[in-house]
Design an enzyme around this catalytic site. Structure first.
Site, PDB file in Angstrom:
ATOM      1  N   GLU A 179       0.822  -1.216   0.000  1.00  0.00           N
ATOM      2  CA  GLU A 179       0.000   0.000   0.000  1.00  0.00           C
ATOM      3  C   GLU A 179       0.856   1.265   0.000  1.00  0.00           C
ATOM      4  O   GLU A 179       0.823   2.070   0.937  1.00  0.00           O
ATOM      5  CB  GLU A 179      -0.939   0.003   1.214  1.00  0.00           C
ATOM      6  CG  GLU A 179      -1.936  -1.126   1.165  1.00  0.00           C
ATOM      7  CD  GLU A 179      -3.073  -1.028   2.177  1.00  0.00           C
ATOM      8  OE1 GLU A 179      -4.141  -1.572   1.919  1.00  0.00           O
ATOM      9  OE2 GLU A 179      -2.883  -0.404   3.235  1.00  0.00           O
ATOM     10  N   GLU A 371      -5.479  -8.221  -1.194  1.00  0.00           N
ATOM     11  CA  GLU A 371      -6.143  -8.075   0.104  1.00  0.00           C
ATOM     12  C   GLU A 371      -7.610  -7.753  -0.134  1.00  0.00           C
ATOM     13  O   GLU A 371      -7.929  -6.879  -0.945  1.00  0.00           O
ATOM     14  CB  GLU A 371      -5.541  -6.927   0.935  1.00  0.00           C
ATOM     15  CG  GLU A 371      -4.259  -7.257   1.631  1.00  0.00           C
ATOM     16  CD  GLU A 371      -3.774  -6.128   2.540  1.00  0.00           C
ATOM     17  OE1 GLU A 371      -4.602  -5.474   3.204  1.00  0.00           O
ATOM     18  OE2 GLU A 371      -2.554  -5.897   2.560  1.00  0.00           O
TER      19      GLU A 371
HETATM   20  C1  BG6 Z   1      -4.339  -2.863   4.791  1.00  0.00           C
HETATM   21  C2  BG6 Z   1      -3.025  -3.395   5.210  1.00  0.00           C
HETATM   22  O1  BG6 Z   1      -4.311  -1.502   5.098  1.00  0.00           O
HETATM   23  O2  BG6 Z   1      -5.501  -3.317   5.383  1.00  0.00           O
HETATM   24  C3  BG6 Z   1      -3.057  -4.520   6.221  1.00  0.00           C
HETATM   25  O3  BG6 Z   1      -2.200  -3.726   4.137  1.00  0.00           O
HETATM   26  C4  BG6 Z   1      -4.243  -4.297   7.150  1.00  0.00           C
HETATM   27  O4  BG6 Z   1      -1.832  -4.537   6.877  1.00  0.00           O
HETATM   28  C5  BG6 Z   1      -5.518  -4.361   6.336  1.00  0.00           C
HETATM   29  O5  BG6 Z   1      -4.282  -5.185   8.217  1.00  0.00           O
HETATM   30  C6  BG6 Z   1      -6.804  -4.246   7.129  1.00  0.00           C
HETATM   31  O6  BG6 Z   1      -6.782  -3.117   7.937  1.00  0.00           O
HETATM   32  P1  BG6 Z   1      -7.007  -3.202   9.504  1.00  0.00           P
HETATM   33  O7  BG6 Z   1      -6.777  -1.839   9.988  1.00  0.00           O
HETATM   34  O8  BG6 Z   1      -8.398  -3.667   9.686  1.00  0.00           O
HETATM   35  O9  BG6 Z   1      -6.008  -4.184   9.999  1.00  0.00           O
END
Ligand code: BG6
Length: 473
Positions: A179, A371
């Site tokens: 990201e 993701e």
């Molecule tokens: C992304 C990241 O921002 O979202 C992850 O690459 C992160 O590291 C994921 O865990 C989900 O966000 P959060 O804040 O719910 O963990």
């Protein structure tokens, strides 16, 4: 039709959110280790509160995380049981170079990841490795100021050279920075930036971003030199920006929000600073300092594929008056047509299809959704079993939208790794109770629990999705 035969199904994690073991194997301290849970987290991850050491007062969730460091064999076996073709994971830089500027890597750290890769190999799982997932040695922050300093490029490339050479037989898919656009929203977490009183933060952020962009291009060059089979991707936090209304001011604002995020990918995939960025950064007086060779470097070594995280679309209004919704690390206007997660993030499966189309239209390069997932509170029964239909619903709808983008719109998609195959620490909040996994980890918010792994209902569901290559959802 549907997904290609070699479509890469799997899950994604990050070292600091699952490994723990931060004092094992001579590992050094990293920025992500010193991000506390609780009310100071936001000020720390945005670079507004400098806390480069752990104290006795705060809780540091990365210290133990979910103990993947000791339990990776069990975890990877579970991934194998679900039928994973790929496991996206990241390297803790300080396991390999504890300070970050050493000449020689630590064998113990290298062996750890080699063992992880060997374990993956046992189950026919290929690793997709994020070289830096919100990860920067604290020593480099103290001595050099993190990515604001151009010297970081050399330190990072030394890490890359070490990884590409050592893991040549195990890894061919790499992501340079997780990201990368998060540098604008969480600059300490993304790039080890701590701001001084009165300094132009925007200027520092774009200077650091420029260093990361050059480092990413040079890493791509290096990866191809070490092994022509290597494929390198960029990775950004995606999610199309919808105008709040058809009022031209809202549309214009939404376009600019998209440009702010696409800026990074424009450079990494097309190889040059887009004109809108040049103009805007110059106008604001924050255009980064460049070396004469930089433009040529960016031009010659674009990425092979584009990967991204998608949790939600964003809704953008020109006026500040609209009610706000949370989202992956930053807020936007509340979209009245959507439902929201327990953490107030919009849920928008069609938004994934829209985003896939937008990215493909813009770059015509293969894409990888690395993701996507639902952070929710899980309530296990007496046996620890979680019936997480809400998570299955979320994933089903997103995979369906992704399939439509492939089948009906013809976008080129390499794979899908959901966040995260196993419960782990939240990056945004540092909470344990914000769970994403197909596997429940018995660890509670106060740190108690056995750390036992228990399969959730979604485990069996995802197993079937993979087995049928996304046909049975
Ligand atoms: C992304 C990241 O921002 O979202 C992850 O690459 C992160 O590291 C994921 O865990 C989900 O966000 P959060 O804040 O719910 O963990």
């Amino acid at each position: 039709m549907g997904f290609s035969k070699d479509f890469l199904w799997g899950g994604a994690s990050a070292a600091n959110q699952c490994e723990g073991g931060i004092e094992e194997g001579g590992r050094g301290l990293a920025n992500v280790d010193v991000c506390p849970a609780g009310e100071d987290r936001s000020a720390v991850i945005t670079g507004h509160k400098k806390m480069l050491r752990m104290d006795g007062y705060h809780k540091y969730p990365a210290a133990e995380a979910v103990d993947f460091y000791h339990r990776f064999r069990e975890d990877i076996r579970l991934f194998g049981e679900m039928g994973f073709k790929v496991y996206r994971m990241s390297i803790a830089w300080t396991r390999i170079f504890p300070n970050g500027d050493e000449e020689t890597p630590r064998e113990e750290g290298l062996r750890f990841y080699e063992d992880v890769f060997k374990e993956c190999q046992k189950y026919g799982i290929q690793p997709l490795v994020t070289i830096s997932h919100f990860d920067c040695p604290v020593y480099l922050i103290e001595q050099y100021g993190g990515w604001r300093n151009r010297k970081m490029i050399d330190f990072y490339l030394r890490l890359c050279q070490t990884l590409f050479t050592r893991y040549k037989d195990y890894v061919t898919n790499w992501l340079t920075f997780n990201e990368i656009n998060m540098i604008l929203h969480a600059p300490f977490m993304g790039a080890g930036l701590c701001f001084e009183e009165g300094e132009d933060e925007e200027k520092v952020k774009y200077q650091a971003a420029h260093h990361e962009l050059v480092a990413s291009a040079l890493a791509t060059k290096l990866a191809h030199e070490v092994n022509p089979e290597n494929k390198v991707g960029c990775m950004f936090a995606a999610g199309s920006a919808y105008p709040y209304s058809c009022k031209p001011e809202d549309v214009w604002e939404a376009l600019q929000t998209d440009q702010e995020n696409y800026f990074f990918v424009d450079v990494q995939a097309r190889g040059y600073y887009p004109s809108y960025a040049v103009k805007r950064l110059e106008r604001k007086g924050v255009f980064p300092q460049m070396q004469p060779e930089d433009q040529e470097i960016l031009r010659r070594y674009p990425v092979d594929f584009i990967s991204f995280s998608y949790y939600n679309s964003r809704c953008i209004a020109a006026s500040e008056e609209q009610e706000k919704a949370e989202g992956n690390l930053f807020q936007s206007a509340k979209n009245p047509y959507l439902k929201f997660s327990d953490w107030g993030w919009p849920i928008d499966p069609l938004g994934l299809r829209i985003t896939l189309n937008e990215i493909y239209d813009r770059y015509q390069k293969p894409m990888f959704v690395v993701e996507n997932g639902l952070g929710a509170v899980d309530c296990p029964d007496g046996e620890g079993y979680v019936e997480d239909d809400y998570r299955i619903d979320y994933l089903r709808e997103h995979i369906r939208a992704m399939r439509a983008a492939v089948e009906e719109d013809g976008v080129e998609l390499m794979g899908y790794t959901s966040w995260a195959p196993i419960d782990l620490i939240s990056a945004g909040t540092g909470e344990m109770k914000k769970r994403y996994g197909f596997v429940y980890v018995d660890k509670q918010e106060d740190g108690s629990g056995t750390l036992d792994r228990i399969k959730k209902k979604s485990f069996y569901w995802y197993q079937k999705v993979i087995k049928t290559n996304g046909e049975e959802l």
